[in-house]
Design an enzyme around this catalytic site. Structure first.
Site, PDB file in Angstrom:
ATOM      1  CG  ASP A 343       0.660   7.807  -5.076  1.00 40.23           C
ATOM      2  OD1 ASP A 343      -0.135   8.407  -6.132  1.00 40.23           O
ATOM      3  OD2 ASP A 343       1.212   8.274  -4.243  1.00 40.23           O
ATOM      4  CE1 TYR A 426       4.879  14.472   0.115  1.00 41.13           C
ATOM      5  CE2 TYR A 426       3.152  15.145  -1.407  1.00 41.13           C
ATOM      6  CZ  TYR A 426       3.783  15.379  -0.235  1.00 41.13           C
ATOM      7  OH  TYR A 426       3.224  16.334   0.670  1.00 41.13           O
ATOM      8  CG  ASP A 427      11.107  11.330  -3.274  1.00 38.62           C
ATOM      9  OD1 ASP A 427      10.765  12.654  -3.828  1.00 38.62           O
ATOM     10  OD2 ASP A 427      12.017  10.834  -3.895  1.00 38.62           O
ATOM     11  CG  HIS A 483       0.686  12.045   2.331  1.00 36.49           C
ATOM     12  ND1 HIS A 483       1.265  11.803   1.258  1.00 36.49           N
ATOM     13  CD2 HIS A 483       0.552  13.113   2.888  1.00 36.49           C
ATOM     14  CE1 HIS A 483       1.698  13.027   0.784  1.00 36.49           C
ATOM     15  NE2 HIS A 483       1.398  13.893   1.907  1.00 36.49           N
ATOM     16  CG  ASP A 492       0.030 -16.962   8.791  1.00 36.52           C
ATOM     17  OD1 ASP A 492      -1.376 -16.329   9.002  1.00 36.52           O
ATOM     18  OD2 ASP A 492       0.094 -17.876   8.270  1.00 36.52           O
ATOM     19  CB  ILE A 639      -7.401 -12.836  10.568  1.00 37.49           C
ATOM     20  CG1 ILE A 639      -6.570 -13.204  11.810  1.00 37.49           C
ATOM     21  CG2 ILE A 639      -8.842 -13.773  10.645  1.00 37.49           C
ATOM     22  CD1 ILE A 639      -7.258 -12.673  13.098  1.00 37.49           C
TER      23      ILE A 639
HETATM   24 CU   LIG Z   1       2.072  15.925   1.999  1.00 37.09          CU
END
Ligand SMILES: [Cu+2]
Ligand SMILES: *[C@@H]1O[C@H](CO)[C@@H](O)[C@H](O)[C@H]1NC(C)=O
Ligand SMILES: *[C@@H]1O[C@H](CO)[C@@H](O)[C@H](O)[C@H]1NC(C)=O
Ligand SMILES: *[C@@H]1O[C@H](CO)[C@@H](O)[C@H](O)[C@H]1NC(C)=O
Length: 699
Positions: A343, A426-427, A483, A492, A639
């Site tokens: 997405d 989807y939300d 998902h 940091d 990192i």
């Molecule tokens: Cu789902």
């Protein structure tokens, strides 16, 4: 899956004002987006027309410059350049441009390159609108619709079609990214290609068009040429009925159920405890910069926490944002196999951010931020109220104790930064919650509409084969899927150079014999900690389901008074699923990083997008796992933690016609960062906390 109905876009007119210098991490303003557009359109480097803008965002100064601006001696951003990064399509190519907008009145393109590798920039709303108009003038599609109308197998459907006099404009089609399947399918000469699926959408019947797919029909569309280049009408299934698919309150009730909810009243008699200065937010012991981007939506930067015992402000998170959301569906059939959405890279989370509803998406005490991005024409678009901030007291306890006649309790008041991304059906509710304990908690809640497949089945007793989902209603299957929400978290901790430590819990057998290191007691076993300071990227990849471990990010040059390294730890919440796809499957190659929840990489300004810069039809050659193959050193380096929240979604009937929110997330929690509980000196609240004139309603 993208919406068939697009939100209203507010294109604003700009008055260029000579304002004070922005913070170096401020997102591009409307005036800056306008300046970027002017520079790109007047540049001789990209003469081809039409030229379409797919991404316009801040190209922030180098991290060292921002750090010295934020924490060092540089006090004015006027010395830092202001630049934008642009990806535009023109002449069938993807162009990358850097634009200097330090002086908005004379912006200039300072670099230009053409992307030659695989993949494309995101599909724009304008791409979709153009593609959606195609089926209505495509004669084979009219035949398909008629073919379904006359299909004698499904009498109730025909009946309703006749009554309605089905007309092809009662059908809407949505653009679906086609993923990447290597040589297993046509390359269409390297064209930018998407698929389309159609839905019955009769005005006035139901707003829920995802619930009424016209199954069996797939379009292949060339997005640059705006032309249909493939069409398949493979199977005919009945279209699920509109009844029961509406979710609007005036259609589902009255009568209404649930608590006779007292409206959510928020009382802050002394006002908000929140200070906002441009994009800088100060609240309780926290301070951070709040940004917005077309691709990632909300960006948290420079988060630092005030250490009251030490009397200093301390760095925690340089940058945090959602880098990708990968959603593969688990149906291998012709109309479904390619549904393996990314997405952020394919559509953009920022451009999909919903305007938040005051009082319901966010409580009454919330403050709101607008977002700005560029449309395909490069013009600024204002997305109103896409981020909200609010203080939350939900009745939770931060700490307490009762001992003898003493009871001490401190309520847990937190600050929430919320964005809702509605990517088609989807939300995703994306929350960053800052706690006075020093924790940062990220929660993602999924709601909205499932992707549904039409079927002839009306009862599970009829189903003999694997239908790749759950029968949710008559003729409606909610297809299995995952998902995977991947966060970029550049920690940091008390400084730039950090190390990653795996504290794995291991079982130990007590020998009972002090001579061999045991204890001379009847105890047979216990666990202890095997501590590993991770040297390189390969060792830094962790599957949380392998062994119980505390994952720690420390500053190797900073210790507490008793000598522990100061750090933060990753506390995963529910939703730690990893991908179950085969490593050689094409969608898995694009999202190969989803087999481990945890990756740690050395900071590199250009490594922002876990799925690669060109995600759309990308091959995974530029993803997080590909970068990490270099196996760079991550000990005592700057990192970045990449954490993936994962959910396997087996749909259930309660997810229909709109699903109640389900959540996953994680917490970044101080670990020997403070000398003691940082909340010990929190003042107990006055009576205001329990001031409620509520009485129990009698029936
Ligand atoms: Cu789902
Ligand atoms: C289909 O419906 C639209 C909108 O109601 C109308 O303008 C159009 O003429 C109709 N087409 C046919 C073929 O009936
Ligand atoms: C930063 O990352 C990009 C993309 O992975 C790579 O091409 C580049 O060489 C990296 N730079 C450094 C200094 O490692
Ligand atoms: C409760 O709130 C009311 C209205 O704001 C105020 O008049 C009253 O003094 C408060 N009571 C306490 C105990 O704080």
């Amino acid at each position: 899956m993208r919406p068939l109905v697009l939100p209203f876009l507010f294109v604003i007119s700009i008055t260029v004002t000579t304002s004070s210098h922005p913070h170096p991490l401020d997102p591009l303003s409307a005036a800056e987006i306008t300046a970027v557009r002017a520079a790109v359109l007047s540049s001789p480097l990209v003469p081809a027309r039409p030229l379409h803008f797919h991404y316009v965002g801040l190209d922030e100064p180098d991290k060292s410059e921002i750090i010295s601006y934020a924490y060092g001696t540089t006090t004015s951003s006027s010395v830092l350049p202001r630049r934008a990064f642009v990806i535009a399509r023109a002449g069938g190519e993807s162009h990358e441009l850097l634009v200097d907008i330090t002086d908005k009145t004379s912006p200039s393109v300072i670099s230009h390159a053409i992307h030659h590798g695989p993949g494309f920039p995101r599909i724009t709303a304008e791409d979709e609108v153009a593609a959606m108009a195609l089926p209505h003038t495509y004669p084979p599609f009219a035949d398909s619709v008629r073919r379904r109308g006359l299909n004698l197998k499904y009498p109730p459907f025909i009946e309703s079609l006749r009554r309605r006099g089905l007309n092809i404009s009662d059908v809407g089609c949505g653009v679906i990214s086609r993923g990447w399947f290597g040589s297993g399918e046509p390359s269409y000469g390297g064209a930018r290609v998407a698929k389309m699926q159609c839905f019955i959408y009769v005005v006035g019947e139901t707003p829920n068009f995802y619930a009424r797919p016209l199954e069996g029909i797939t379009f292949v569309v060339d997005l640059d040429r705006v032309a249909i280049i493939g069409y398949k009408d493979r199977v005919v299934e009945p279209v699920p009925k509109a009844d029961g698919t509406d979710y609007r309150s005036d259609k589902v009730g009255p009568p209404f159920t649930g608590p006779v909810a007292a409206p959510g009243v928020v009382v802050q008699p002394e006002g908000r405890g929140l200070h906002i200065d441009g994009h800088l937010v100060r609240w309780a012991n926290w301070e951070f910069h709040l940004g917005f981007d077309m691709r990632s939506a909300t960006v948290i930067s420079l988060a630092s926490v005030f250490d009251a015992d030490a009397g200093i402000r301390r760095r925690v998170l340089y940058r945090g944002f959602v880098s990708e959301i990968f959603v593969p569906y688990m149906d291998p059939e012709e109309e479904w196999y390619f549904r393996t959405f990314m997405d952020a890279g394919e559509n953009g989370l920022g451009v999909s951010a919903s305007s938040l509803q005051h009082g319901t998406d966010c409580p009454a005490n919330a403050v709101y931020f607008d977002g700005y991005y560029a449309d395909t024409d490069g013009k600024p678009v204002m997305a109103p109220d896409v981020i909200c901030l609010f203080e939350r007291y939900a009745g939770d306890i931060a700490w307490r104790h009762t001992e003898n006649a003493i009871t001490e309790v401190r309520p847990d008041v937190t600050l929430v930064v919320r964005t809702v991304v509605t990517d088609g059906n989807y939300d995703y509710i994306l929350d960053w919650e800052f706690k006075t304990s020093g924790s940062i908690k990220c929660v993602v809640s999924l709601t909205g509409i499932l992707e549904m497949k039409a079927t002839s089945y009306t009862n599970v007793d009829q189903i003999k084969e694997d239908v790749h989902g759950t029968l949710l209603a008559e003729n409606t299957i909610g297809v299995y899927h995952d998902h995977f929400i991947t966060y970029h978290l550049d920690l940091d901790i008390d400084g730039t150079k950090n190390s990653f430590i795996k504290n794995t819990m291991v079982s130990v057998r007590n020998t009972g014999n002090p001579a061999t290191g045991g204890a001379a007691t009847a105890r047979r076993s216990y666990w202890t900690v095997h501590r590993e300071v991770v040297e390189t990227e390969a060792e830094g990849q962790v599957n949380l389901n392998d062994a119980p471990a505390d994952l720690l990010f420390v500053n190797p040059s900073k210790r507490t008074h008793v000598g522990n390294l100061v750090g933060y730890r990753l506390v995963p919440a529910v939703a730690t699923a990893t991908s179950l796809l085969a490593d050689d499957d094409f969608p898995q190659r694009r999202a190969s990083y989803t087999k481990k929840q945890v990756w740690v990489t050395p900071y590199n300004k250009s490594e922002k997008w876990a799925s690669g810069l060109y995600t759309e039809e990308g091959t995974g050659d530029d993803n997080l796992a590909a970068w990490s193959k270099r196996n760079r050193r991550i000990k005592d380096e700057d990192i970045v933690l990449w954490y993936t929240v994962g959910l396997h979604h087996l749909p259930y009937q309660e997810d229909f016609p709109v699903m109640p929110a389900v959540s996953g997330g994680f917490e970044l929690r101080p670990a020997n960062f403070f000398e003691r509980n940082p909340l010990i000196r929190t003042k107990p609240p006055g009576h205001g906390y329990s001031n409620c004139s509520c009485s129990i309603r009698s029936e």
